[in-house]
Design a protein around this motif. Sequence first.
Motif, PDB file in Angstrom:
ATOM      1  N   SER A  97     -10.513   2.211  -0.257  1.00 59.91           N
ATOM      2  CA  SER A  97     -10.175   1.376   0.785  1.00 59.91           C
ATOM      3  C   SER A  97      -9.788   1.970   1.949  1.00 59.91           C
ATOM      4  O   SER A  97      -9.032   3.072   1.924  1.00 59.91           O
TER       5      SER A  97
ATOM      6  N   TYR B 166      -6.916  -7.701   3.546  1.00 62.22           N
ATOM      7  CA  TYR B 166      -7.366  -6.286   3.214  1.00 62.22           C
ATOM      8  C   TYR B 166      -6.981  -6.245   1.808  1.00 62.22           C
ATOM      9  O   TYR B 166      -6.226  -7.330   1.270  1.00 62.22           O
TER      10      TYR B 166
ATOM     11  N   THR C 126      -5.667  -4.322  -1.726  1.00 63.13           N
ATOM     12  CA  THR C 126      -4.838  -3.386  -2.396  1.00 63.13           C
ATOM     13  C   THR C 126      -5.304  -2.706  -3.614  1.00 63.13           C
ATOM     14  O   THR C 126      -5.976  -3.215  -4.446  1.00 63.13           O
TER      15      THR C 126
ATOM     16  N   THR D 186     -13.927  -7.102   3.974  1.00 63.23           N
ATOM     17  CA  THR D 186     -13.861  -6.208   5.362  1.00 63.23           C
ATOM     18  C   THR D 186     -13.248  -7.473   6.302  1.00 63.23           C
ATOM     19  O   THR D 186     -13.546  -8.634   6.309  1.00 63.23           O
TER      20      THR D 186
ATOM     21  N   THR E 136       0.874  -1.222   0.052  1.00 65.20           N
ATOM     22  CA  THR E 136       0.072  -0.040  -0.042  1.00 65.20           C
ATOM     23  C   THR E 136       0.850   1.285   0.105  1.00 65.20           C
ATOM     24  O   THR E 136       2.292   1.366   0.335  1.00 65.20           O
TER      25      THR E 136
ATOM     26  N   PRO F 138      -8.164 -10.808  -1.533  1.00 65.74           N
ATOM     27  CA  PRO F 138      -7.687  -9.979  -0.453  1.00 65.74           C
ATOM     28  C   PRO F 138      -6.152 -10.720  -0.112  1.00 65.74           C
ATOM     29  O   PRO F 138      -5.911 -11.923  -0.158  1.00 65.74           O
TER      30      PRO F 138
ATOM     31  N   SER G 166      -8.088   6.701   4.528  1.00 67.63           N
ATOM     32  CA  SER G 166      -8.411   5.968   3.349  1.00 67.63           C
ATOM     33  C   SER G 166      -6.823   6.029   2.732  1.00 67.63           C
ATOM     34  O   SER G 166      -6.122   6.717   2.375  1.00 67.63           O
TER      35      SER G 166
ATOM     36  N   THR H 215     -13.609   3.051  -6.305  1.00 64.82           N
ATOM     37  CA  THR H 215     -13.606   2.038  -5.222  1.00 64.82           C
ATOM     38  C   THR H 215     -12.535   2.832  -4.150  1.00 64.82           C
ATOM     39  O   THR H 215     -11.622   3.278  -4.551  1.00 64.82           O
TER      40      THR H 215
ATOM     41  N   TRP I 120     -11.571  -2.237   5.208  1.00 70.21           N
ATOM     42  CA  TRP I 120     -12.604  -2.639   4.328  1.00 70.21           C
ATOM     43  C   TRP I 120     -12.553  -1.865   2.935  1.00 70.21           C
ATOM     44  O   TRP I 120     -12.011  -0.538   3.103  1.00 70.21           O
ATOM     45  N   THR I 121     -12.976  -2.429   2.069  1.00 70.22           N
ATOM     46  CA  THR I 121     -12.810  -1.599   0.641  1.00 70.22           C
ATOM     47  C   THR I 121     -14.198  -1.775   0.031  1.00 70.22           C
ATOM     48  O   THR I 121     -15.060  -2.739   0.091  1.00 70.22           O
TER      49      THR I 121
END
Length: 244
Positions: free
Chosen positions: A114, A207, A209, A168, A59, A225, A89, A112, A146-147
Amino acid sequence: MHTHSAHRRAAALLVATLCSSPLVAQETRAGAATPPSGRGSLGVHLQVTEPKAEFAANTNNGFGIGGYVMRALDGHRLLNLRGDVSLVSYANSRRRLPLAGTGGLIQLDLRTSSNIVSVVAGPQLLGPTGPFMPYATALGGFSVFWTESAVEGSQNTNTPFASTTNATDAVWAYGGAVGSYILVHTGTNPVRLDLGARFLRHDDVRYLTADRVRQAFDNNRPVNPVRGRADFITYYLGVNVIAF
């Protein structure tokens, strides 16, 4: 002669003592009215996160806001209980799509995002009294990663008509923070700048990316994820107000 001289010195000493007593009392009252921290204070700040270790490989930096409540636990108001909540975010994307069956005349936006919400609390120890006051905090609680994806008209920003939570996960979070308060306004409710950094660790979390989201979109398949440890440092700048 010596007796009169002694009487004059004694009278002068008595006058000096009587004149200085109100000043001493006034200083004492003033000192008592401006403790290192009030019994309770509120804070709000802007945040920038820096991912660490394997989270940094997946990330980029995140941006968000946060707030906290602090309550004194001792008479000197140096030991406090602090509760924090923050929203960050760390990945966002936008893709333009034609609505099927319209020959490309109707365009949609697929957005979108995340995000991470963290709720943590712990003891905070304040440093020496003064316009510059350092502090250190131990924190523990939980975070939710969560995304979410949403579709909206290209001219209907922030009014989606369809959305889906892609992933999530809620996990335990623990760490600490260091920083300092800088007094900028005195009065009934003193205001201080709050500058600091907080570290949070998450041992096992799922999570998404930006790369995993892009792969799912390009290949028209469900998202996959990442799972692992997610640590990050949050740098923040805000204000703290002594509320009561």
